[in-house]
Every structure is written in structure tokens, then in C-alpha cells.
Motif scaffolding. Structure first.
Motif, PDB file in Angstrom:
ATOM      1  N   THR A 144     -73.743-150.630  76.335  1.00 39.03           N
ATOM      2  CA  THR A 144     -72.874-151.326  77.429  1.00 39.03           C
ATOM      3  C   THR A 144     -73.125-152.786  77.830  1.00 39.03           C
ATOM      4  OG1 THR A 144     -73.655-150.436  79.560  1.00 39.03           O
ATOM      5  CG2 THR A 144     -71.987-149.157  78.680  1.00 39.03           C
ATOM      6  N   SER A 188     -71.963-148.417  83.917  1.00 37.37           N
ATOM      7  CA  SER A 188     -71.314-147.198  82.775  1.00 37.37           C
ATOM      8  C   SER A 188     -70.336-148.874  82.182  1.00 37.37           C
ATOM      9  CB  SER A 188     -70.233-146.862  83.999  1.00 37.37           C
ATOM     10  OG  SER A 188     -70.486-147.648  85.459  1.00 37.37           O
ATOM     11  N   TRP A 189     -69.741-149.808  83.357  1.00 43.76           N
ATOM     12  CA  TRP A 189     -68.655-150.603  82.750  1.00 43.76           C
ATOM     13  C   TRP A 189     -68.664-150.728  80.899  1.00 43.76           C
ATOM     14  CZ3 TRP A 189     -63.677-150.378  83.499  1.00 43.76           C
ATOM     15  CH2 TRP A 189     -63.055-151.887  82.607  1.00 43.76           C
ATOM     16  N   ASP A 190     -68.278-150.905  81.098  1.00 40.00           N
ATOM     17  CA  ASP A 190     -68.808-151.073  79.053  1.00 40.00           C
ATOM     18  C   ASP A 190     -68.008-152.275  78.587  1.00 40.00           C
ATOM     19  OD1 ASP A 190     -68.731-150.964  76.116  1.00 40.00           O
ATOM     20  OD2 ASP A 190     -67.575-149.220  75.310  1.00 40.00           O
ATOM     21  N   TYR A 191     -68.509-153.375  78.542  1.00 42.01           N
ATOM     22  CA  TYR A 191     -68.447-155.095  78.219  1.00 42.01           C
ATOM     23  C   TYR A 191     -67.681-155.168  77.034  1.00 42.01           C
ATOM     24  CZ  TYR A 191     -70.393-156.860  82.034  1.00 42.01           C
ATOM     25  OH  TYR A 191     -71.712-156.866  83.492  1.00 42.01           O
ATOM     26  N   LEU A 192     -67.669-154.187  76.238  1.00 45.51           N
ATOM     27  CA  LEU A 192     -67.302-153.798  74.945  1.00 45.51           C
ATOM     28  C   LEU A 192     -65.356-154.470  74.944  1.00 45.51           C
ATOM     29  CD1 LEU A 192     -68.586-153.151  71.918  1.00 45.51           C
ATOM     30  CD2 LEU A 192     -67.986-155.407  71.989  1.00 45.51           C
ATOM     31  N   LEU A 241     -66.304-152.319  90.272  1.00 47.92           N
ATOM     32  CA  LEU A 241     -66.009-151.164  89.586  1.00 47.92           C
ATOM     33  C   LEU A 241     -64.667-149.976  89.441  1.00 47.92           C
ATOM     34  CD1 LEU A 241     -69.688-149.878  89.075  1.00 47.92           C
ATOM     35  CD2 LEU A 241     -68.111-150.690  86.887  1.00 47.92           C
ATOM     36  N   LYS A 300     -60.552-160.586  79.621  1.00 48.58           N
ATOM     37  CA  LYS A 300     -59.746-160.582  80.445  1.00 48.58           C
ATOM     38  C   LYS A 300     -59.847-159.683  81.685  1.00 48.58           C
ATOM     39  CE  LYS A 300     -55.743-159.714  77.489  1.00 48.58           C
ATOM     40  NZ  LYS A 300     -56.075-157.957  77.325  1.00 48.58           N
ATOM     41  N   ASP A 301     -60.054-157.875  80.664  1.00 45.24           N
ATOM     42  CA  ASP A 301     -60.894-157.089  81.434  1.00 45.24           C
ATOM     43  C   ASP A 301     -61.797-156.574  81.523  1.00 45.24           C
ATOM     44  OD1 ASP A 301     -58.612-156.101  77.875  1.00 45.24           O
ATOM     45  OD2 ASP A 301     -57.414-155.864  80.503  1.00 45.24           O
ATOM     46  N   ASN A 302     -62.996-157.208  81.779  1.00 42.26           N
ATOM     47  CA  ASN A 302     -63.835-156.897  82.561  1.00 42.26           C
ATOM     48  C   ASN A 302     -63.963-157.509  83.941  1.00 42.26           C
ATOM     49  OD1 ASN A 302     -66.674-156.770  82.968  1.00 42.26           O
ATOM     50  ND2 ASN A 302     -67.047-157.290  81.112  1.00 42.26           N
ATOM     51  N   GLY A 339     -62.002-154.169  75.782  1.00 43.09           N
ATOM     52  CA  GLY A 339     -60.585-155.612  75.592  1.00 43.09           C
ATOM     53  C   GLY A 339     -58.946-154.798  76.107  1.00 43.09           C
ATOM     54  N   ASN A 340     -58.719-153.828  75.927  1.00 49.01           N
ATOM     55  CA  ASN A 340     -57.341-153.466  76.168  1.00 49.01           C
ATOM     56  C   ASN A 340     -57.261-153.007  76.723  1.00 49.01           C
ATOM     57  OD1 ASN A 340     -55.244-151.514  75.591  1.00 49.01           O
ATOM     58  ND2 ASN A 340     -55.676-150.778  74.090  1.00 49.01           N
ATOM     59  N   PRO A 341     -56.474-153.428  78.031  1.00 45.39           N
ATOM     60  CA  PRO A 341     -55.846-152.947  79.713  1.00 45.39           C
ATOM     61  C   PRO A 341     -55.810-151.195  79.591  1.00 45.39           C
ATOM     62  CG  PRO A 341     -54.273-154.217  78.934  1.00 45.39           C
ATOM     63  CD  PRO A 341     -55.305-154.265  78.073  1.00 45.39           C
ATOM     64  N   PRO A 394     -59.773-162.343  75.720  1.00 46.60           N
ATOM     65  CA  PRO A 394     -59.200-161.423  74.809  1.00 46.60           C
ATOM     66  C   PRO A 394     -60.455-160.294  75.245  1.00 46.60           C
ATOM     67  CG  PRO A 394     -58.836-162.379  73.340  1.00 46.60           C
ATOM     68  CD  PRO A 394     -58.822-163.178  74.048  1.00 46.60           C
ATOM     69  N   GLU A 395     -61.900-160.626  75.357  1.00 47.38           N
ATOM     70  CA  GLU A 395     -62.593-160.260  75.467  1.00 47.38           C
ATOM     71  C   GLU A 395     -63.131-159.744  76.889  1.00 47.38           C
ATOM     72  OE1 GLU A 395     -62.758-162.746  72.747  1.00 47.38           O
ATOM     73  OE2 GLU A 395     -63.230-162.132  71.261  1.00 47.38           O
ATOM     74  N   ALA A 434     -59.318-150.138  80.261  1.00 49.32           N
ATOM     75  CA  ALA A 434     -60.056-150.803  80.876  1.00 49.32           C
ATOM     76  C   ALA A 434     -59.622-149.402  82.223  1.00 49.32           C
ATOM     77  CB  ALA A 434     -59.650-151.792  81.452  1.00 49.32           C
ATOM     78  N   HIS A 442     -72.330-155.404  76.176  1.00 48.06           N
ATOM     79  CA  HIS A 442     -72.791-155.934  74.718  1.00 48.06           C
ATOM     80  C   HIS A 442     -71.574-156.722  74.940  1.00 48.06           C
ATOM     81  CE1 HIS A 442     -72.026-155.176  70.006  1.00 48.06           C
ATOM     82  NE2 HIS A 442     -72.232-156.444  70.860  1.00 48.06           N
ATOM     83  N   ILE A 443     -71.299-157.352  74.531  1.00 48.54           N
ATOM     84  CA  ILE A 443     -69.652-158.295  74.108  1.00 48.54           C
ATOM     85  C   ILE A 443     -69.880-158.639  72.646  1.00 48.54           C
ATOM     86  CG2 ILE A 443     -67.859-160.144  73.918  1.00 48.54           C
ATOM     87  CD1 ILE A 443     -68.577-160.251  77.595  1.00 48.54           C
TER      88      ILE A 443
END
Lengths: 185, 509
Positions: free
Chosen positions: A180, B75-79, A133, A64-66, B81-83, A61-62, B86, A182-183
Motif C-alpha cells: 500500500t 489501509s490507504w492504498d497510495y496507488l 482516513l 491528488k486523491d491521497n 488515482g481515481n476519485p 494525478p498520482e 478513492a 507504494h506510488i
């Protein structure tokens, strides 16, 4: 305090190499194991050679959207294909945690954005980054303009691509970089 | 709002003029006065502080040397976790890139300076003509309505009776669109064009109001015709800022009426506790004013909602469903979906706030009503924007112009406190109602307090301090220090710019 997964020496070694405490390391181990319980043994004292395929890592989950999850996994994996051992796993989350210093993060960020692994971020790498992006919503002219601007701004030694020094010089001054890149896990 | 609500906490008239209330000796009149003055002072300070903070950020955060690089790599926030988050993030990154690209292209374009300047002068000239035209129209219409009034209102149909109101509303609807068309001549960056648009609309409203007031100036002297005018005033439930000044006028007219005639009935203040609604009271102009303001706010709310529903929603429905059976493509040509109108909404908010500031001295619960209204209208507009509006074609960040909007807010705050201050200082309060009744001027409550409650030396000190000989040099000192600070801040900005240029040239070597 009794745990049978690691030997005390192993735990100490992990604590030295990463920024995590004992508890966090154990918690991360359980997260790693939850991805594939049948593959990961509960006993790591004999250092088993277990690698989880990229598909399992990329579905966390951490991550999958990256949009850069594939590159992240590739950078931290031993074989360069995204298949990660436990060491790689811990290493990855340690660098991306909030305790990692700025220089270390900048180093790994450079490797992540260097798609072709030639130790330089060249124009094609930048183009891939922009398209990831924006999910390909910019026109090719716009993408090209953006990449040229980035090279113009950050390239100090004027070779048309960004070296590690150029990248670090630019990213150190960014106000948002630490927050940003940061996970939290 | 006649009837029971009139005597409730909502309005000024509820508070009586006892010096102290209850066993705590809570000084009601003093507190009412100070609360009013304090709110206004606090508002001023907040606005100025926000402006200063914004100015700070704009100066400091103006480092554009790595603009694109930072956009790309941080600019992309790596935190995330929600589609859905995103998706939103992808959209906002795309918008941010597009905006930066537009700015970059603007700075690269070479312009034909003379042609642009000529067009801009022409556009300003046209705008001035429009403003002058609307002012003259209002003047003309008001004169005509006075003529009608003199001849008795019953002889004319609906249009003549409401002519002034309708004309002002129509002007308010069509002139901004006209300004929009004119501004396409000017070819400014969208942010700057928005500022010009706002400035012109503001000037339009102010100009209309002042013409209206000037045209009515004579009427104040001819008190005989005051009554039909008042009826006309009551019919005006139309748009925004006109109402403010109309009500300000209302107050002056009411004062005239007090001098003119109605001696308040003998109001007995019975020693037994009676329900406030039953106590016979004299005419209370402050409550009237308060009621007028509340009515104004409510009607403004209704107008906004109806405009949104009709202007945006019905239009969207029409375009969507009639597109199939219409000759030309409705979605691309006229009327198409309406764009989100930033300038109109911002102005609406600012004027609304001005109304609240003006009215809160007379109707203490007005801010509470307004909070409720703002909540509901936010949700309504949120839905309307999502469902019926399309974004503007040229993407730009409107929030960078924060200081400009704050400056407008400050100006409106100043304008709205003027009437209240005027009434405090020069109009006697009503005979029988409110915390200040019985005094000749409202601010006497302060001098009373000073006399009775503070030690005597305090009063002496105050007397010395308010000596004009002391105040004038003080004002002079403040003006000089403002000038000095302005000069130093300009020189600092220039030094900053020089340093940045040097840095740039060193890097490019």
C-alpha cells in the motif's frame, strides 16, 4: 544517449541517491517540468534553484486523491512547506517506489504520520490520521477509542505516544505495508 | 420441454446405447457414466480443498495483535488515482473501522450470564416449537389432500387443490422472519446470529420435506392412487428444496409404474439414419426426471426474480412515494426499506447448486442453463441492491464465515448425490433410451469395460481388491487415522494459543 539536461556526473549522482535508472530519471524530469514549463529550465547543468509550489505538486494525478498528500510533500520538501525542488521530487518518488526497502519506507512513513514534527506520533497525530482516513465520519468517541487502541497495541516503552522504534516494530510485521505504501510513476 | 427439446442433447434420452461410436470407438455409455461420476467426485474435492485452505488462513491470519494499528497505517492504498475509487476506499475504511470498534465494544461489555443463558434457551425452545408446529401442519395438510384426491379433485376449489403447495410456500416465507424475531432475544454477535439463522432455516426446510415424504409414505404402497398424486406433484412449481425431494419421489413412482404396467412398444432400430425425434421410443423415466429438473430450475429462477421485484423494488417505491401522505414515517417504522438479506440469498444459492448437482446426471445441459441464469440474476440483484436495499445496522464481515457456508455446501452435495447414486445402483434403466438401456444396472457398463477392454489380470486384481475382507480393515484404518489427525490438530491449536499468550505477557511487562 545524448541529452543536454544534466551533466554525466549529475546523472550518476542521481542514480546513486535514488533507486531509479537513467531513463527513469529523465522521464521524471519531464514529468516535473510538465507541471510548470515556464518555471523549469531545460538545462540543469548549472544547478538552477527552482522550486515548484505545493499546489502544483498536490495536483498531480498520482497524488491528488491521497488524503496525506500535503504531509508527503512537506516531509520531502526542503523548506518543510511542500514546495519541492527537483531533488526533493526525485527523492519522494524514489522512496515511494517499489524498489525502496522496508526500513526506509517505515522511516518516512513515520515522518509522514507525525503531523506536528516532534519525532513522536502522539494522540493528536493519530486523531488527525483517522479523521483524514474516514473523512470525519466517525464520532469523537469512536476516534478516541481507535487512538487509544493503537497506542495500547504499539506503544512498547509506555510513554503514551509512538516513537520511531515502536512504529517500526509494528509496521515491519504488517503484511500490506509494502504494497500500500507504494506510488508508481 | 416436451416435443423437440425432449430429444435434444439436453436430455439423457438422446444418447443411444451403442458401445462405441464412430471410427474413434468413443465409448459413449462409459464416458457418460464416468463424466457423471467424475463431476461429482471433482465437486467434492474442490469443496474440501477450499475448506482446508480457508481453515489454514483463519488459523494463520489470526494475528490480531496490531489490528487497529495496521488498519490505521496500512489501509490507504497510495496507488489510488481515481476519485471514485478513492470514495469507495474511504467508505470501506470507515466500515472497517466501525466493525473493529463494534467487536472491541462487544469484548468489553460485561454480561449477565444467567439472564443471557436463560434467554438463549428460551429462544431455542421457541424455535423448536415453530419447527415442530410447521411439521405437524404439513402432515395434517398432506393427509387432507389425500382425502380430497380420493374424492376426486373436481369437487373442490383452487385452494383445496393447491393446498399443500401453498402451505409449504407460506411456511417458507413466514418462518424465517419468525426466526429473525426470536433471534433478537439471543443477543449474539451478528456473525454468530447469522449462523444460527441459517441453521434454523435449513432445519425448517429439511423438516418440512421429511414430514411431507413420511406423510406420503403410505401412498407408495397403494399404487392405485398413484395417478392423482402425480397430478398433484405436477402442480407443485413452488419453492426450492421441496422440489428436490418431490422429484426424487417422482423417480421412485416412475419405477413403480414401469413394474406395474406399460410394456414399452416394440421399438425398431432402423439401420438407416433417422432423426432422433422420429424413432419410436419406450417411456423414458430419466428424461422425465431431467425435464422435471429443468422445469424446476426455470421456475426457481422466475420465483427469485419476481420476489426481488415485488419484495424489494415495489416496497421501496411504495415507501419512497407514499411517505408524504402516510400517518407515520414509513422510512423508519414499518415497512421501511428492506435490508439486504444475507442468509436468504446464501441459502438460495446453495439450494440452487444442490438442484443442479442432482439434475445434471439426467439432463446434461443443466449446468449450462444454470450458468446463464446465474449471470443474469447477478446483474439483476446487483441493481436491486444498489437501488432498493439498505445495509444492516450492525456492520460485520460476512465473508469471515466462509468455512461455515462451505460446510453447508458439502452437506447439500452429499444429499444431492444420494438419489443419483441410488438410481445408479438399484434401479434398472429404461428399456429403450439412453446410454445404459438394455442393462440391468447402470454401473454394469464398468464391469463390461473391464471384461472386454482391459487385460485379464486386471479383472482378477479388481476381483481380489473388492473382497470385503480387504475393504473392512481399510475402512477401519481410515477411521483411526481421521481420529488421530483430529487429535493432533487440536493439540497444535492449543499450543499455538499458549504461545500467543506468552508473547502478549512478555510484551506487556
Amino acid at each position: 544517449n545524448k541529452q543536454t539536461i544534466f551533466t554525466p556526473e549529475q546523472l550518476d549522482a542521481y542514480q546513486d541517491c535514488t533507486f531509479f535508472t537513467r531513463k527513469e530519471i529523465l522521464r521524471l524530469f519531464y514529468r516535473y517540468r510538465d507541471l510548470a514549463p515556464q518555471l523549469v529550465p531545460l538545462d540543469y547543468t548549472d544547478k538552477p534553484d527552482v522550486t515548484l509550489p505545493y499546489e502544483l505538486i498536490g495536483s498531480m494525478p498520482e497524488l491528488k486523491d491521497n488524503p496525506f498528500r500535503q504531509r508527503i510533500a512537506e516531509v520531502f520538501s526542503e523548506d518543510g512547506d511542500g514546495n519541492m525542488t527537483l531533488d526533493d521530487f526525485l527523492d519522494m518518488f524514489s522512496v515511494l517506489s517499489e524498489m525502496a526497502p522496508r526500513d526506509l519506507k517505515a522511516y518516512y512513513a513515520f515522518k509522514i504520520y507525525d503531523f506536528n514534527n516532534d519525532d513522536y506520533i502522539c494522540k493528536s497525530d493519530l486523531e488527525k490520521t483517522v479523521n483524514k482516513l474516514t473523512r470525519n465520519e466517525l464520532t469523537p468517541e469512536e476516534v478516541s477509542l481507535v487512538c487509544e487502541k493503537v497506542i495500547y497495541e504499539a506503544d512498547l516503552d509506555n510513554d503514551g505516544k509512538l516513537s520511531l522504534e515502536d512504529f517500526q516494530h509494528m509496521i515491519i510485521r504488517a503484511p500490506d505495508f509494502l504494497s500500500t505504501f507504494h506510488i508508481r510513476i | 420441454f416436451q416435443g423437440f427439446a425432449q430429444y435434444s442433447v439436453l436430455f439423457y434420452g438422446y444418447y443411444n446405447n451403442q458401445r462405441t461410436i464412430g471410427w474413434l470407438k468413443f465409448r459413449m455409455p462409459l464416458s457418460y457414466f464416468l463424466v457423471g461420476v467424475g463431476t461429482i467426485g471433482y465437486s467434492f474435492m474442490i469443496v474440501i480443498r477450499t475448506m482446508a485452505r480457508n481453515a489454514n488462513e483463519e488459523g494463520g491470519g489470526d494475528d490480531t495483535s496490531f489490528n487497529f494499528s495496521w488498519k490505521m497505517f496500512t489501509s490507504w492504498d497510495y496507488l489510488i488515482g481515481n476519485p471514485e475509487t478513492a470514495d469507495n476506499k474511504f467508505a470501506s475504511i470507515t466500515t472497517s473501522f466501525k466493525e473493529a470498534i463494534v467487536e472491541e465494544q462487544e469484548s468489553r461489555k460485561e454480561e449477565n450470564i444467567h439472564l443471557t443463558r436463560f434467554l438463549r434457551v428460551l429462544a431455542n425452545f421457541l424455535a423448536l416449537c415453530t419447527l415442530a408446529g410447521s411439521g405437524y401442519l404439513i402432515f395434517f395438510v398432506v393427509r387432507r389432500s389425500q382425502k380430497f384426491a380420493l374424492e376426486g379433485l373436481e369437487n373442490y376449489g383452487w385452494w383445496e387443490r393447491n393446498e399443500v403447495n401453498m402451505v409449504m410456500s407460506l411456511l417458507g416465507m413466514f418462518c424465517p422472519t419468525l426466526f429473525d424475531v426470536i433471534s433478537s432475544l439471543e443477543n449474539y454477535h451478528p456473525r454468530i446470529a447469522l449462523r444460527w439463522q441459517l441453521g434454523r432455516i435449513f432445519a425448517l426446510f429439511l423438516g418440512n420435506l421429511y414430514t411431507f415424504i413420511i406423510a406420503l409414505m403410505d401412498e407408495i404402497n397403494l399404487k392405485a392412487s398413484y395417478l392423482p398424486l402425480f397430478t398433484i406433484f405436477n402442480i407443485y412449481q413452488g419453492k426450492d428444496l421441496e422440489e428436490e425431494k418431490i422429484v426424487k419421489y417422482n423417480m421412485t413412482i416412475w419405477e413403480a409404474s414401469l413394474y406395474n404396467g406399460t410394456i414399452p412398444e416394440n421399438s425398431t432400430a432402423p439401420p438407416i439414419h433417422v432423426d432422433p425425434a422420429d424413432v419410436p421410443r419406450g417411456p423414458c423415466w430419466e428424461t422425465m426426471v431431467g425435464q422435471e429438473f429443468v422445469r424446476l430450475t426455470v421456475s426457481d429462477t422466475m420465483t427469485t426474480y419476481i420476489t426481488i421485484l415485488i419484495g424489494d423494488f415495489l416496497r421501496a417505491v411504495f415507501v419512497r412515494f407514499f411517505n408524504y401522505c402516510w400517518c407515520w414515517d414509513l422510512e423508519y417504522g414499518f415497512p421501511s426499506y428492506s435490508e439486504f438479506d444475507i442468509s436468504g440469498n446464501v441459502l438460495g444459492l446453495i439450494f440452487n447448486q444442490g438442484m443442479i448437482w442432482m439434475g445434471s446426471f439426467y439432463a446434461p445441459c443443466l449446468p449450462a442453463i444454470n450458468v446463464f441464469r446465474l449471470h443474469t440474476s447477478m446483474y439483476l440483484q446487483c441493481w436491486a441492491v444498489m437501488c432498493c436495499n439498505v445495509p444492516q445496522e450492525r456492520v460485520f464481515k460476512a465473508s469471515r464465515s466462509n468455512n461455515f457456508y462451505m460446510a453447508m455446501l458439502l452437506f447439500i452435495l452429499f444429499l444431492s448425490t444420494l438419489p443419483a447414486v441410488y438410481t445408479i445402483v438399484s434401479i434398472p434403466p429404461s428399456f429403450d433410451c439412453g446410454p445404459f438401456s438394455g442393462k440391468t444396472r447402470m454401473f454394469e457398463v464398468i464391469s463390461e469395460t473391464l471384461e472386454h477392454d482391459f487385460p485379464s489380470w486386471f479383472g482378477k486384481v479388481f476381483g481380489y481388491a473388492s473382497n470385503p475382507g480387504l475393504i473392512l480393515p481399510f475402512i477401519l484404518l481410515m477411521v483411526l487415522s481421521i481420529y488421530y489427525l483430529n487429535a493432533t490438530s487440536k493439540s497444535y491449536k492449543e499450543a499455538n494459543l499458549e504461545l500467543k499468550k506468552k508473547l502478549q505477557s512478555v510484551r506487556n511487562r
